[in-house]
Design a protein around this motif. Sequence first.
Motif, PDB file in Angstrom:
ATOM      1  N   ASN A 141       0.810  -1.179  -0.017  1.00 40.60           N
ATOM      2  CA  ASN A 141       0.088  -0.031  -0.046  1.00 40.60           C
ATOM      3  C   ASN A 141       0.929   1.267  -0.123  1.00 40.60           C
ATOM      4  OD1 ASN A 141      -2.697  -1.517   0.295  1.00 40.60           O
ATOM      5  ND2 ASN A 141      -2.103  -1.762   2.265  1.00 40.60           N
ATOM      6  N   ILE A 142       2.212   1.144  -0.559  1.00 38.82           N
ATOM      7  CA  ILE A 142       2.890   2.357  -0.923  1.00 38.82           C
ATOM      8  C   ILE A 142       3.172   2.577  -2.178  1.00 38.82           C
ATOM      9  CG2 ILE A 142       4.989   3.570  -0.248  1.00 38.82           C
ATOM     10  CD1 ILE A 142       4.908   2.792   2.722  1.00 38.82           C
ATOM     11  N   SER A 143       3.213   3.629  -2.944  1.00 37.33           N
ATOM     12  CA  SER A 143       3.682   3.702  -4.325  1.00 37.33           C
ATOM     13  C   SER A 143       4.516   5.048  -4.296  1.00 37.33           C
ATOM     14  CB  SER A 143       2.557   3.585  -5.176  1.00 37.33           C
ATOM     15  OG  SER A 143       1.577   4.675  -4.829  1.00 37.33           O
ATOM     16  N   LEU A 144       5.138   5.096  -5.462  1.00 37.64           N
ATOM     17  CA  LEU A 144       5.861   6.272  -5.769  1.00 37.64           C
ATOM     18  C   LEU A 144       4.720   7.589  -5.969  1.00 37.64           C
ATOM     19  CD1 LEU A 144       8.808   5.699  -8.023  1.00 37.64           C
ATOM     20  CD2 LEU A 144       8.859   6.845  -5.664  1.00 37.64           C
ATOM     21  N   ALA A 145       4.797   8.626  -5.528  1.00 39.81           N
ATOM     22  CA  ALA A 145       3.932   9.785  -5.767  1.00 39.81           C
ATOM     23  C   ALA A 145       3.978  10.234  -7.362  1.00 39.81           C
ATOM     24  CB  ALA A 145       4.011  10.909  -4.850  1.00 39.81           C
ATOM     25  N   LYS A 146       2.941  10.262  -7.937  1.00 49.27           N
ATOM     26  CA  LYS A 146       3.153  10.718  -9.373  1.00 49.27           C
ATOM     27  C   LYS A 146       3.004  12.010  -9.455  1.00 49.27           C
ATOM     28  CE  LYS A 146       1.105   6.405 -10.889  1.00 49.27           C
ATOM     29  NZ  LYS A 146      -0.295   5.714 -11.573  1.00 49.27           N
ATOM     30  N   ASP A 147       4.016  12.635 -10.500  1.00 49.61           N
ATOM     31  CA  ASP A 147       3.976  14.258 -10.676  1.00 49.61           C
ATOM     32  C   ASP A 147       3.283  14.187 -12.150  1.00 49.61           C
ATOM     33  OD1 ASP A 147       5.590  14.949  -8.884  1.00 49.61           O
ATOM     34  OD2 ASP A 147       7.296  14.140  -9.879  1.00 49.61           O
ATOM     35  N   VAL A 148       2.106  15.106 -11.778  1.00 51.20           N
ATOM     36  CA  VAL A 148       1.267  15.190 -13.175  1.00 51.20           C
ATOM     37  C   VAL A 148       2.324  15.837 -14.386  1.00 51.20           C
ATOM     38  CG1 VAL A 148      -0.878  16.549 -14.060  1.00 51.20           C
ATOM     39  CG2 VAL A 148      -0.607  15.752 -11.773  1.00 51.20           C
ATOM     40  N   GLU A 149       1.983  15.258 -15.736  1.00 48.26           N
ATOM     41  CA  GLU A 149       2.775  15.738 -16.734  1.00 48.26           C
ATOM     42  C   GLU A 149       1.878  16.791 -17.215  1.00 48.26           C
ATOM     43  OE1 GLU A 149       3.831  12.461 -19.761  1.00 48.26           O
ATOM     44  OE2 GLU A 149       4.158  11.351 -18.107  1.00 48.26           O
ATOM     45  N   LYS A 150       2.838  18.037 -17.331  1.00 48.20           N
ATOM     46  CA  LYS A 150       2.079  19.011 -17.748  1.00 48.20           C
ATOM     47  C   LYS A 150       2.552  19.391 -19.366  1.00 48.20           C
ATOM     48  CE  LYS A 150       1.348  21.236 -13.469  1.00 48.20           C
ATOM     49  NZ  LYS A 150       0.829  22.100 -12.824  1.00 48.20           N
ATOM     50  N   VAL A 151       1.707  19.802 -20.203  1.00 50.11           N
ATOM     51  CA  VAL A 151       1.744  19.877 -21.569  1.00 50.11           C
ATOM     52  C   VAL A 151       2.281  21.229 -21.802  1.00 50.11           C
ATOM     53  CG1 VAL A 151       0.748  19.910 -24.019  1.00 50.11           C
ATOM     54  CG2 VAL A 151       0.025  18.087 -22.186  1.00 50.11           C
ATOM     55  N   ASN A 152       3.342  21.589 -22.302  1.00 52.00           N
ATOM     56  CA  ASN A 152       3.681  22.802 -22.752  1.00 52.00           C
ATOM     57  C   ASN A 152       3.095  23.538 -23.889  1.00 52.00           C
ATOM     58  OD1 ASN A 152       5.680  22.982 -20.531  1.00 52.00           O
ATOM     59  ND2 ASN A 152       7.240  21.856 -21.720  1.00 52.00           N
ATOM     60  N   ARG A 153       2.368  24.617 -23.623  1.00 50.49           N
ATOM     61  CA  ARG A 153       1.785  25.204 -24.705  1.00 50.49           C
ATOM     62  C   ARG A 153       2.274  26.621 -25.144  1.00 50.49           C
ATOM     63  NH1 ARG A 153      -2.836  21.720 -25.306  1.00 50.49           N
ATOM     64  NH2 ARG A 153      -3.593  23.124 -26.881  1.00 50.49           N
ATOM     65  N   GLU A 154       2.054  27.207 -26.086  1.00 49.65           N
ATOM     66  CA  GLU A 154       2.517  28.526 -26.577  1.00 49.65           C
ATOM     67  C   GLU A 154       1.090  29.253 -27.229  1.00 49.65           C
ATOM     68  OE1 GLU A 154       5.860  28.205 -29.348  1.00 49.65           O
ATOM     69  OE2 GLU A 154       4.781  27.090 -30.626  1.00 49.65           O
ATOM     70  N   PRO A 155       1.123  30.425 -27.213  1.00 48.46           N
ATOM     71  CA  PRO A 155       0.183  31.220 -27.826  1.00 48.46           C
ATOM     72  C   PRO A 155       0.115  31.127 -29.524  1.00 48.46           C
ATOM     73  CG  PRO A 155       1.650  32.778 -26.960  1.00 48.46           C
ATOM     74  CD  PRO A 155       1.979  31.311 -26.537  1.00 48.46           C
ATOM     75  N   ILE A 156      -1.019  30.955 -30.039  1.00 50.20           N
ATOM     76  CA  ILE A 156      -0.792  31.072 -31.516  1.00 50.20           C
ATOM     77  C   ILE A 156      -0.615  32.553 -32.019  1.00 50.20           C
ATOM     78  CG2 ILE A 156      -2.295  30.804 -33.709  1.00 50.20           C
ATOM     79  CD1 ILE A 156      -3.591  28.524 -32.193  1.00 50.20           C
ATOM     80  N   SER A 157       0.246  32.912 -32.533  1.00 49.22           N
ATOM     81  CA  SER A 157       0.624  34.167 -32.936  1.00 49.22           C
ATOM     82  C   SER A 157      -0.376  34.888 -33.896  1.00 49.22           C
ATOM     83  CB  SER A 157       2.158  34.242 -33.455  1.00 49.22           C
ATOM     84  OG  SER A 157       2.310  33.376 -34.574  1.00 49.22           O
ATOM     85  N   SER A 158      -0.776  34.280 -34.819  1.00 46.35           N
ATOM     86  CA  SER A 158      -1.839  34.725 -35.724  1.00 46.35           C
ATOM     87  C   SER A 158      -3.069  35.224 -35.167  1.00 46.35           C
ATOM     88  CB  SER A 158      -2.163  33.827 -36.827  1.00 46.35           C
ATOM     89  OG  SER A 158      -2.745  32.542 -36.288  1.00 46.35           O
ATOM     90  N   ILE A 159      -3.383  34.940 -33.981  1.00 41.83           N
ATOM     91  CA  ILE A 159      -4.750  35.340 -33.336  1.00 41.83           C
ATOM     92  C   ILE A 159      -4.410  36.920 -32.676  1.00 41.83           C
ATOM     93  CG2 ILE A 159      -6.468  35.071 -31.436  1.00 41.83           C
ATOM     94  CD1 ILE A 159      -5.942  31.962 -31.767  1.00 41.83           C
ATOM     95  N   GLU A 160      -5.256  37.705 -33.085  1.00 39.77           N
ATOM     96  CA  GLU A 160      -5.061  39.090 -32.597  1.00 39.77           C
ATOM     97  C   GLU A 160      -5.104  39.072 -31.010  1.00 39.77           C
ATOM     98  OE1 GLU A 160      -7.752  42.031 -33.770  1.00 39.77           O
ATOM     99  OE2 GLU A 160      -7.182  41.813 -35.825  1.00 39.77           O
ATOM    100  N   LYS A 161      -4.373  39.853 -30.275  1.00 34.60           N
ATOM    101  CA  LYS A 161      -4.080  39.864 -28.750  1.00 34.60           C
ATOM    102  C   LYS A 161      -5.094  40.382 -28.126  1.00 34.60           C
ATOM    103  CE  LYS A 161       0.274  38.190 -28.852  1.00 34.60           C
ATOM    104  NZ  LYS A 161       0.578  36.818 -28.309  1.00 34.60           N
ATOM    105  N   GLU A 162      -6.095  41.111 -28.435  1.00 33.57           N
ATOM    106  CA  GLU A 162      -7.180  41.458 -27.687  1.00 33.57           C
ATOM    107  C   GLU A 162      -8.371  40.640 -28.024  1.00 33.57           C
ATOM    108  OE1 GLU A 162      -8.192  45.652 -28.440  1.00 33.57           O
ATOM    109  OE2 GLU A 162      -6.490  46.547 -26.884  1.00 33.57           O
ATOM    110  N   VAL A 163      -8.607  40.062 -26.843  1.00 32.50           N
ATOM    111  CA  VAL A 163      -9.944  39.130 -26.882  1.00 32.50           C
ATOM    112  C   VAL A 163     -11.046  39.575 -25.856  1.00 32.50           C
ATOM    113  CG1 VAL A 163     -10.546  36.585 -26.448  1.00 32.50           C
ATOM    114  CG2 VAL A 163      -8.477  37.208 -27.274  1.00 32.50           C
ATOM    115  N   ALA A 164     -12.201  39.753 -26.411  1.00 35.36           N
ATOM    116  CA  ALA A 164     -13.495  40.196 -25.558  1.00 35.36           C
ATOM    117  C   ALA A 164     -13.924  38.943 -24.585  1.00 35.36           C
ATOM    118  CB  ALA A 164     -14.656  40.638 -26.366  1.00 35.36           C
ATOM    119  N   ILE A 165     -14.122  39.127 -23.548  1.00 39.49           N
ATOM    120  CA  ILE A 165     -14.706  38.136 -22.569  1.00 39.49           C
ATOM    121  C   ILE A 165     -16.097  38.678 -22.078  1.00 39.49           C
ATOM    122  CG2 ILE A 165     -14.496  36.646 -20.441  1.00 39.49           C
ATOM    123  CD1 ILE A 165     -11.555  36.590 -21.153  1.00 39.49           C
TER     124      ILE A 165
END
Length: 527
Positions: free
Chosen positions: A73-97
């Motif tokens: 009942n003991i196991s190695l703690a798992k680190d969550v793998e995080k996906v590295n993402r980057e913004p899509i440069s072709s999209i205009e920077k101002e976004v309405a919410i």
Amino acid sequence: MRVSINNIIISLGKDQEKEIIKEIEKRGVKRNNIKSIIWSKRSIDSRKKTDIKLIYNLEVELNKPIDITTLNNISLAKDVEKVNREPISSIEKEVAIIGAGPAGLFAALRLAEYGFTPIVFERGEEVDKRDITTENFVKNSILNLNSNIQFGEGGAGTYSDGKLNTRIKSEYMDKIFETLVECGAPSNILWDYKPHVGTDILKVVVKNMREKIKSLGGKFFFNHKLENLHIKDGKVIGIDIINSVGELEFHPFKSVILAIGHSARDTYRMLHKNGVHMESKPFAIGARIEHPRCDIDRMQYGKFADNELLGSATYSVTYNNRAEERGVFSFCMCPGGVIVNASSELNTSLVNGMSYSQRDGKFSNSAIVVGVKENDFGSHLFAGMEFQEKLERKTYELGQGYGALYQGVLDFIGNRKTSHEIESSYEMKKTSYNLNEFFPEVIVDNMKSAFQYWSKNPMFISPNANLIAPETRTSAPVRIVRDITGMSINVQGLYPIGEGAGYAGGITSAGVDGVKIVDLAFTRIKA
């Protein structure tokens, strides 16, 4: 080295910290090798009222590595793998919410973190002013149509129980909880099995989130209501906003995120007029059931009802009408909470539940609601929404103002009007009414069947239980249909998110939806 140790079970009456150390030692980890202990999860097993147990899942940081292959009942703690993402440069920077509820705030934060400039338009007020406005409504029945329990900074979730538990599974859950803690929520939401914040703390959290977003370049405009969407050749080109002084402004945008909340009926109608594809969806309708908190605490915890490790008790009840394929269930349970008027339209009235962080009020309440299918009250797109409106107007007329209808649960079962005044957490006017004559037959019959089924528990179906009605806004009655990238299926640049879009059902799931759609639509995975 960090290890996971799960399912440590300790009786409530024992010293929890000492027993946790003992249990870790039993699993094969020596006391002097424990560097730190983090609770991953804590839950309560109250099935046996004479011996309530707490169940812990832990992560233990060790001073020295050990061989866990020989340990149970003991196991190695798992680190969550995080996906590295980057913004899509072709999209205009101002976004309405559009909307500063959980979905809108988390979408804005995510965009700002990627270097975009989120511009948030919220029809209601910032939370401190909103608080004064809602208090004025409770005291004087003066309703602000744009700033109330439903609308304003933080969305409808700000005036709720502040529950954070959700049935969804998502890689973004840690992001949501860590952000909430960073912005002022208690750290125990990171491990409690039923995490909750409470409206008093949520007001602080949403203000801090706003300031964090602004520090990253985001902008906020309160008392700014979306009036119209401009679409050309199937693409968003801009929005009309009614500003804080009532003037109409046009703002050009190629990307608009809709986080409008499930009560923005005027916005639904505007979107439909503009041809945005929507579909009707199921929701639920019923009433709040309210008990003295001590009754619910004793019902769940027996003699341990006052134990400080347990707090105010929660419950969840369900009933399945198999013949109709229709469910009746508790929803938004508020232990130690209050029932509030949740009106957002003139001459309509409805209720909702809310709790403060301590959950120490005299009463506990929950919605008891019956599932409503898409075509129960008509086949056109807004049939369900119009049914909600009809009940809310009827409540206002019967109570001659912004109030609620009430009836004892036993009187409801017996089809008789409650003849006495009731004590309740609800502060506005209460009118005794036979709810058998208020709801349609399908709602009445299913609620009665559920109450009969639950009557085997005499503390739940009791003379102390009262119904406060109606609860009509459990979820959005329509869905703004989107594709796998999160964009409207027929309007390019329009991104419906959260509860109002029909894709979430609470603070956490709405926040997750906001973050997820930003990642899908505005970023790509780094090569």
